[in-house]
Write an enzyme that holds these catalytic residues in place. Structure first.
Site, PDB file in Angstrom:
ATOM      1  N   ASP A  10       2.895  96.717  92.683  1.00  0.00           N
ATOM      2  CA  ASP A  10       3.647  95.900  91.584  1.00  0.00           C
ATOM      3  C   ASP A  10       2.424  95.028  91.710  1.00  0.00           C
ATOM      4  O   ASP A  10       1.858  94.144  92.457  1.00  0.00           O
ATOM      5  CB  ASP A  10       4.890  95.344  92.175  1.00  0.00           C
ATOM      6  CG  ASP A  10       5.414  94.163  91.240  1.00  0.00           C
ATOM      7  OD1 ASP A  10       5.459  94.353  89.878  1.00  0.00           O
ATOM      8  OD2 ASP A  10       5.520  93.302  91.623  1.00  0.00           O
ATOM      9  N   LEU A  11       2.577  94.293  90.296  1.00  0.00           N
ATOM     10  CA  LEU A  11       1.330  92.998  90.205  1.00  0.00           C
ATOM     11  C   LEU A  11       1.469  91.826  90.745  1.00  0.00           C
ATOM     12  O   LEU A  11       1.342  90.959  91.162  1.00  0.00           O
ATOM     13  CB  LEU A  11       0.492  93.185  89.049  1.00  0.00           C
ATOM     14  CG  LEU A  11       0.100  92.379  88.096  1.00  0.00           C
ATOM     15  CD1 LEU A  11      -1.359  92.554  88.988  1.00  0.00           C
ATOM     16  CD2 LEU A  11      -0.580  92.686  86.766  1.00  0.00           C
ATOM     17  N   ASP A  12       3.034  91.088  89.286  1.00  0.00           N
ATOM     18  CA  ASP A  12       3.317  89.843  89.505  1.00  0.00           C
ATOM     19  C   ASP A  12       4.254  89.284  90.210  1.00  0.00           C
ATOM     20  O   ASP A  12       5.332  89.782  91.009  1.00  0.00           O
ATOM     21  CB  ASP A  12       4.655  89.458  88.233  1.00  0.00           C
ATOM     22  CG  ASP A  12       4.261  89.746  87.059  1.00  0.00           C
ATOM     23  OD1 ASP A  12       2.835  89.167  86.793  1.00  0.00           O
ATOM     24  OD2 ASP A  12       4.224  90.619  85.618  1.00  0.00           O
ATOM     25  N   THR A  18       1.795  84.951  89.226  1.00  0.00           N
ATOM     26  CA  THR A  18       2.487  85.707  88.315  1.00  0.00           C
ATOM     27  C   THR A  18       3.245  84.802  87.939  1.00  0.00           C
ATOM     28  O   THR A  18       4.574  84.831  87.286  1.00  0.00           O
ATOM     29  CB  THR A  18       2.013  86.145  87.174  1.00  0.00           C
ATOM     30  OG1 THR A  18       2.355  87.380  88.163  1.00  0.00           O
ATOM     31  CG2 THR A  18       0.413  86.105  86.592  1.00  0.00           C
ATOM     32  N   LYS A  46      13.097  88.745  88.611  1.00  0.00           N
ATOM     33  CA  LYS A  46      12.353  89.116  89.042  1.00  0.00           C
ATOM     34  C   LYS A  46      11.565  90.424  88.651  1.00  0.00           C
ATOM     35  O   LYS A  46      12.539  91.387  90.040  1.00  0.00           O
ATOM     36  CB  LYS A  46      11.185  88.393  90.845  1.00  0.00           C
ATOM     37  CG  LYS A  46      11.315  87.041  90.862  1.00  0.00           C
ATOM     38  CD  LYS A  46      10.771  86.548  92.594  1.00  0.00           C
ATOM     39  CE  LYS A  46      10.844  85.500  92.585  1.00  0.00           C
ATOM     40  NZ  LYS A  46      10.205  85.388  94.039  1.00  0.00           N
ATOM     41  N   GLY A  47      10.844  91.364  88.928  1.00  0.00           N
ATOM     42  CA  GLY A  47      10.618  92.507  89.058  1.00  0.00           C
ATOM     43  C   GLY A  47      11.508  93.149  87.440  1.00  0.00           C
ATOM     44  O   GLY A  47      11.613  94.551  86.478  1.00  0.00           O
ATOM     45  N   ARG A  50      11.502  91.721  79.909  1.00  0.00           N
ATOM     46  CA  ARG A  50      11.293  90.977  79.969  1.00  0.00           C
ATOM     47  C   ARG A  50      13.011  90.434  78.268  1.00  0.00           C
ATOM     48  O   ARG A  50      13.835  88.804  78.976  1.00  0.00           O
ATOM     49  CB  ARG A  50      10.582  90.215  78.268  1.00  0.00           C
ATOM     50  CG  ARG A  50       9.840  89.160  78.101  1.00  0.00           C
ATOM     51  CD  ARG A  50       8.848  88.816  77.125  1.00  0.00           C
ATOM     52  NE  ARG A  50       8.296  89.559  77.375  1.00  0.00           N
ATOM     53  CZ  ARG A  50       6.896  89.912  76.184  1.00  0.00           C
ATOM     54  NH1 ARG A  50       6.833  89.830  74.999  1.00  0.00           N
ATOM     55  NH2 ARG A  50       5.491  90.713  76.881  1.00  0.00           N
ATOM     56  N   SER A 115       3.802  97.903  86.980  1.00  0.00           N
ATOM     57  CA  SER A 115       3.812  96.754  86.985  1.00  0.00           C
ATOM     58  C   SER A 115       5.103  97.028  85.335  1.00  0.00           C
ATOM     59  O   SER A 115       5.028  97.561  84.698  1.00  0.00           O
ATOM     60  CB  SER A 115       2.930  95.913  86.483  1.00  0.00           C
ATOM     61  OG  SER A 115       3.142  94.243  85.882  1.00  0.00           O
ATOM     62  N   ALA A 116       6.330  95.817  85.790  1.00  0.00           N
ATOM     63  CA  ALA A 116       7.147  96.226  84.346  1.00  0.00           C
ATOM     64  C   ALA A 116       6.432  95.123  83.208  1.00  0.00           C
ATOM     65  O   ALA A 116       6.814  94.977  81.935  1.00  0.00           O
ATOM     66  CB  ALA A 116       8.269  95.237  84.613  1.00  0.00           C
ATOM     67  N   SER A 117       5.426  95.066  83.344  1.00  0.00           N
ATOM     68  CA  SER A 117       5.103  94.190  82.317  1.00  0.00           C
ATOM     69  C   SER A 117       3.844  93.978  81.730  1.00  0.00           C
ATOM     70  O   SER A 117       3.425  95.361  81.765  1.00  0.00           O
ATOM     71  CB  SER A 117       4.248  92.663  83.261  1.00  0.00           C
ATOM     72  OG  SER A 117       3.555  91.745  82.638  1.00  0.00           O
ATOM     73  N   ASN A 119       1.862  92.181  79.845  1.00  0.00           N
ATOM     74  CA  ASN A 119       1.061  91.766  80.122  1.00  0.00           C
ATOM     75  C   ASN A 119      -0.196  92.038  81.292  1.00  0.00           C
ATOM     76  O   ASN A 119      -1.055  91.005  81.840  1.00  0.00           O
ATOM     77  CB  ASN A 119       1.399  89.733  80.171  1.00  0.00           C
ATOM     78  CG  ASN A 119       2.214  89.743  79.204  1.00  0.00           C
ATOM     79  OD1 ASN A 119       1.003  89.164  78.414  1.00  0.00           O
ATOM     80  ND2 ASN A 119       3.010  89.302  79.190  1.00  0.00           N
ATOM     81  N   LYS A 146      13.243  98.786  86.565  1.00  0.00           N
ATOM     82  CA  LYS A 146      13.138  98.994  87.345  1.00  0.00           C
ATOM     83  C   LYS A 146      14.740  98.010  87.666  1.00  0.00           C
ATOM     84  O   LYS A 146      15.188  96.756  87.393  1.00  0.00           O
ATOM     85  CB  LYS A 146      12.021  97.688  88.573  1.00  0.00           C
ATOM     86  CG  LYS A 146      10.801  98.728  88.788  1.00  0.00           C
ATOM     87  CD  LYS A 146      10.203  97.277  88.631  1.00  0.00           C
ATOM     88  CE  LYS A 146       8.568  97.417  89.263  1.00  0.00           C
ATOM     89  NZ  LYS A 146       7.350  96.396  89.300  1.00  0.00           N
ATOM     90  N   GLU A 170       6.251  95.379  96.383  1.00  0.00           N
ATOM     91  CA  GLU A 170       6.780  95.056  95.900  1.00  0.00           C
ATOM     92  C   GLU A 170       7.040  93.326  96.623  1.00  0.00           C
ATOM     93  O   GLU A 170       7.489  93.362  97.277  1.00  0.00           O
ATOM     94  CB  GLU A 170       8.425  95.273  95.474  1.00  0.00           C
ATOM     95  CG  GLU A 170       8.217  96.289  94.412  1.00  0.00           C
ATOM     96  CD  GLU A 170       7.885  95.542  93.498  1.00  0.00           C
ATOM     97  OE1 GLU A 170       8.885  94.361  93.018  1.00  0.00           O
ATOM     98  OE2 GLU A 170       8.074  96.343  92.358  1.00  0.00           O
ATOM     99  N   ASP A 171       7.458  92.584  95.769  1.00  0.00           N
ATOM    100  CA  ASP A 171       8.206  91.043  95.470  1.00  0.00           C
ATOM    101  C   ASP A 171       9.646  90.791  95.524  1.00  0.00           C
ATOM    102  O   ASP A 171      10.364  90.080  95.563  1.00  0.00           O
ATOM    103  CB  ASP A 171       7.320  89.994  95.197  1.00  0.00           C
ATOM    104  CG  ASP A 171       7.703  90.241  93.443  1.00  0.00           C
ATOM    105  OD1 ASP A 171       7.335  91.216  92.886  1.00  0.00           O
ATOM    106  OD2 ASP A 171       7.870  88.939  93.396  1.00  0.00           O
TER     107      ASP A 171
HETATM  108  C1  BG6 Z   1       7.564  92.176  85.821  1.00  0.00           C
HETATM  109  C2  BG6 Z   1       8.133  90.704  86.273  1.00  0.00           C
HETATM  110  O1  BG6 Z   1       6.308  92.161  86.714  1.00  0.00           O
HETATM  111  O2  BG6 Z   1       7.005  91.533  84.396  1.00  0.00           O
HETATM  112  C3  BG6 Z   1       9.643  89.717  85.069  1.00  0.00           C
HETATM  113  O3  BG6 Z   1       8.467  90.685  87.230  1.00  0.00           O
HETATM  114  C4  BG6 Z   1       8.773  90.068  84.201  1.00  0.00           C
HETATM  115  O4  BG6 Z   1       9.188  88.934  85.579  1.00  0.00           O
HETATM  116  C5  BG6 Z   1       8.614  91.760  83.526  1.00  0.00           C
HETATM  117  O5  BG6 Z   1      10.273  90.087  83.479  1.00  0.00           O
HETATM  118  C6  BG6 Z   1       7.386  91.739  82.441  1.00  0.00           C
HETATM  119  O6  BG6 Z   1       6.468  90.783  82.017  1.00  0.00           O
HETATM  120  P1  BG6 Z   1       6.400  91.180  80.587  1.00  0.00           P
HETATM  121  O7  BG6 Z   1       4.659  90.042  80.971  1.00  0.00           O
HETATM  122  O8  BG6 Z   1       5.960  92.178  80.256  1.00  0.00           O
HETATM  123  O9  BG6 Z   1       7.658  89.638  79.764  1.00  0.00           O
HETATM  124 MG    MG Z   2       7.147  91.065  90.535  1.00  0.00          MG
END
Ligand code: BG6
Ligand code: MG
Length: 216
Positions: A10-12, A18, A46-47, A50, A115-117, A119, A146, A170-171
């Site tokens: 996982d990244l964040d 982050t 977390k995880g 958005r 990662s779920a992000s 970004n 997740k 994972e955190d």
């Molecule tokens: C996860 C974070 O990695 O990404 C979450 O732990 C976050 O907190 C999710 O909501 C989505 O991220 P983003 O950057 O697409 O809004």
């Molecule tokens: Mg995380």
């Protein structure tokens, strides 16, 4: 002993902190909407994706919004978040991360980001780790968030590996559940009280040995 062939990170909150920036941006949104949002409440975000995070936040403030307003609110939060992450630099990589990633690579163990992000790409660029990973699965690559295992199953698939040969780092509670649902062992990064379902729990990636991982 497991036949360890791949590690999915996982990244964040695992490679970079982050999770802190996500929290600050969500809390700012909550404050604008007229309520406070504690770090404890933030654990549930977390995880989580958005839009799902926004739903949890709004429920905490007893606020209802229609879909159009929700998109505007999520965009506001993301803009503040992007302000934080575009200022990041490699000094924000968490302790032990680079060392472990390089050790794994040296041993021929494949490494991926799960990662779920949406970004994730920007963050990897800012911290100079783009290109180090054999695969990157981010918020654009998955449709089910997740604790659904999709992100880690896709990670294993892109590495060309069987899930049983992979370990997840994972955190987030949702992330540990996702790892287990994918049939993978999980190293929890953070506090014992939040991550008790993980096979081992450590404060960060520093000091983790490959031998220790193979014993999972
Ligand atoms: C996860 C974070 O990695 O990404 C979450 O732990 C976050 O907190 C999710 O909501 C989505 O991220 P983003 O950057 O697409 O809004
Ligand atoms: Mg995380």
């Amino acid at each position: 002993m497991m036949d360890l062939k791949g590690c999915i990170f996982d990244l964040d909150g695992v490679i970079v902190d982050t999770a802190r920036y996500h929290y600050l941006a969500w809390r700012r949104l909550a404050n604008e909407l007229g309520f406070d949002f504690s770090e404890e409440q933030n654990e549930a975000l977390k995880g989580v994706s958005r839009m799902a995070s926004l739903d949890i936040l709004l429920a905490a403030g007893n606020i209802e919004k229609d879909d159009e307003e929700k998109i505007l609110l999520a965009t506001r939060k993301n803009n503040w978040y992007v302000d934080y992450i575009t200022q990041m630099n490699p000094s924000e990589i968490l302790p032990g991360s680079i060392d472990l990633l390089l050790k794994l690579r040296k041993e021929g163990i494949l490494i991926a980001v799960g990662s779920a992000s949406k970004n994730a790409g920007v963050i990897l660029d800012r911290i100079g780790l783009t290109g180090l990973f054999d695969a990157v699965i981010d918020g654009y690559s998955v449709t089910r968030a997740k604790p659904n295992p999709e992100v880690f199953l896709k990670g294993a698939e892109q590495l060309g590996l069987n899930p049983v040969n992979c370990i997840v780092f994972e955190d987030a509670v949702a992330g540990v559940k996702a790892a287990h649902a994918a049939g993978m062992k999980c190293v929890g990064i953070g506090e014992q009280e939040n991550l008790s379902e993980a096979e081992i729990i450590v404060p960060n990636l520093a000091g983790i040995t490959i031998e220790q991982l193979r014993k999972l």
